[in-house]
Scaffold this active site. Sequence first.
Site, mmCIF file in Angstrom:
data_model
loop_
_atom_site.group_PDB
_atom_site.id
_atom_site.type_symbol
_atom_site.label_atom_id
_atom_site.label_comp_id
_atom_site.label_asym_id
_atom_site.label_seq_id
_atom_site.Cartn_x
_atom_site.Cartn_y
_atom_site.Cartn_z
ATOM 1 N N ASP A 159 0.984 -1.675 0.119
ATOM 2 C CA ASP A 159 0.213 -0.010 0.111
ATOM 3 C C ASP A 159 0.743 1.024 -0.326
ATOM 4 O O ASP A 159 1.646 1.506 -1.305
ATOM 5 C CB ASP A 159 -1.121 -0.302 0.784
ATOM 6 C CG ASP A 159 -2.364 0.813 1.385
ATOM 7 O OD1 ASP A 159 -1.771 1.596 1.854
ATOM 8 O OD2 ASP A 159 -3.457 0.520 1.004
ATOM 9 N N LYS A 168 -0.737 -0.709 -5.050
ATOM 10 C CA LYS A 168 -0.949 0.090 -5.505
ATOM 11 C C LYS A 168 -0.615 1.656 -5.038
ATOM 12 O O LYS A 168 0.038 1.793 -4.010
ATOM 13 C CB LYS A 168 -2.118 0.713 -3.729
ATOM 14 C CG LYS A 168 -2.979 -1.136 -3.629
ATOM 15 C CD LYS A 168 -3.941 -0.046 -2.260
ATOM 16 C CE LYS A 168 -5.225 -0.540 -1.571
ATOM 17 N NZ LYS A 168 -5.361 -0.819 -0.216
HETATM 18 P P1 XMP Z 1 1.535 -0.300 3.900
HETATM 19 O O1 XMP Z 1 1.533 0.596 4.118
HETATM 20 O O2 XMP Z 1 2.947 -0.515 4.769
HETATM 21 O O3 XMP Z 1 1.004 -1.695 4.705
HETATM 22 O O4 XMP Z 1 2.393 -1.204 2.664
HETATM 23 C C1 XMP Z 1 1.000 -2.985 3.771
HETATM 24 C C2 XMP Z 1 -0.167 -4.050 4.818
HETATM 25 O O5 XMP Z 1 -1.345 -2.668 5.052
HETATM 26 C C3 XMP Z 1 -2.277 -3.463 4.605
HETATM 27 N N1 XMP Z 1 -3.026 -3.364 3.904
HETATM 28 C C4 XMP Z 1 -4.208 -3.513 3.258
HETATM 29 N N2 XMP Z 1 -4.874 -4.909 4.278
HETATM 30 N N3 XMP Z 1 -6.820 -4.068 2.598
HETATM 31 C C5 XMP Z 1 -6.585 -5.287 3.578
HETATM 32 O O6 XMP Z 1 -6.825 -5.535 3.800
HETATM 33 C C6 XMP Z 1 -5.802 -3.296 1.491
HETATM 34 O O7 XMP Z 1 -6.735 -2.911 0.615
HETATM 35 C C7 XMP Z 1 -4.836 -3.043 2.157
HETATM 36 N N4 XMP Z 1 -3.842 -2.354 2.339
HETATM 37 C C8 XMP Z 1 -2.805 -2.633 3.208
HETATM 38 C C9 XMP Z 1 -1.284 -5.762 4.689
HETATM 39 O O8 XMP Z 1 -1.447 -6.185 5.669
HETATM 40 C C10 XMP Z 1 -0.499 -4.862 3.788
HETATM 41 O O9 XMP Z 1 0.541 -5.826 4.362
#
Ligand code: XMP
Length: 183
Positions: free
Chosen positions: A107, A135
Site C-alpha cells: 500500500d 497500489k
Molecule cells: P503498507 O502501507 O505499509 O501496508 O504498504 C501494507 C500492509 O497493509 C495492509 N493493507 C491492506 N489490507 N486491504 C487489506 O486487507 C487493503 O486494501 C490493504 N492495504 C494495505 C496489509 O496487511 C499489508 O501487508
Amino acid sequence: MELSDIEADLTSVLYTEEQIHDKIAEVARQVEADYAGREPLLVGVLKGAVMVMADFSRELKLAASMDWMAVSSYGSGTKSSGVVRILKDLDSDLHGRDVIIVEDIIDSGLTLSWLLENLQKRGAASVEIFALFRKPAAAKVAVDVRYVGFEIPNDFVIGYGLDYDEKYRNLRGVGVLAPHVYS
Ligand code: XMP
Ligand code: MG
C-alpha cells in the site's frame, strides 16, 4: 467462501480465484528461471500472505523453504499507521540465504521498505520481494519489488488473505470493500 456469498459488502469484484492462480503460476515460472539451481527461503508476512504463500510455494518447482514473520503496521482500520513492530520474528538464520519476501499487498510501501532493510542487515545473500497486489497511487516510499502480481486502484480490498478487521480472509477471490461496511 465465494465473493458471491458477501455480495452486499462489495463494491466490485477485482480478481477471481482462477485469475489469481494463473498470475501466481506466471510469477512462479519467472522465479524458477531466476533461481535455477538455488533453494530460496520464502518469508511470508503474517497473516495476509498465508494464501499467497500456500499457493505460490506449491506451484513453485524449486526446493524452497518457508519461514514467517508477523509485523504490525495496521490497526483494525483501513489506514497505515507507519509504525512497524515485529510481533513474531523468523526462526531461520539468513546468512547466505536467497530470501524472497512473500506479501499480500503493498500500500504505502512503509512496511516492506522497513522489512527489506531489516532482512538485508541479517547477512542474506539476496533479498527480493513478491507482492501479489500493489497500489501504485498509495505509495509513500519507493520499494524495489521484483515480482508484482497485479497493480490495483487505491481502494480497500479484501479476500484471499486480506482482511477488514480480521474478516474476509477466507474469501477465494478479491474484491473492493463497500464503504458502508467501514464508515
Ligand atoms: P503498507 O502501507 O505499509 O501496508 O504498504 C501494507 C500492509 O497493509 C495492509 N493493507 C491492506 N489490507 N486491504 C487489506 O486487507 C487493503 O486494501 C490493504 N492495504 C494495505 C496489509 O496487511 C499489508 O501487508
Ligand atoms: Mg500484510
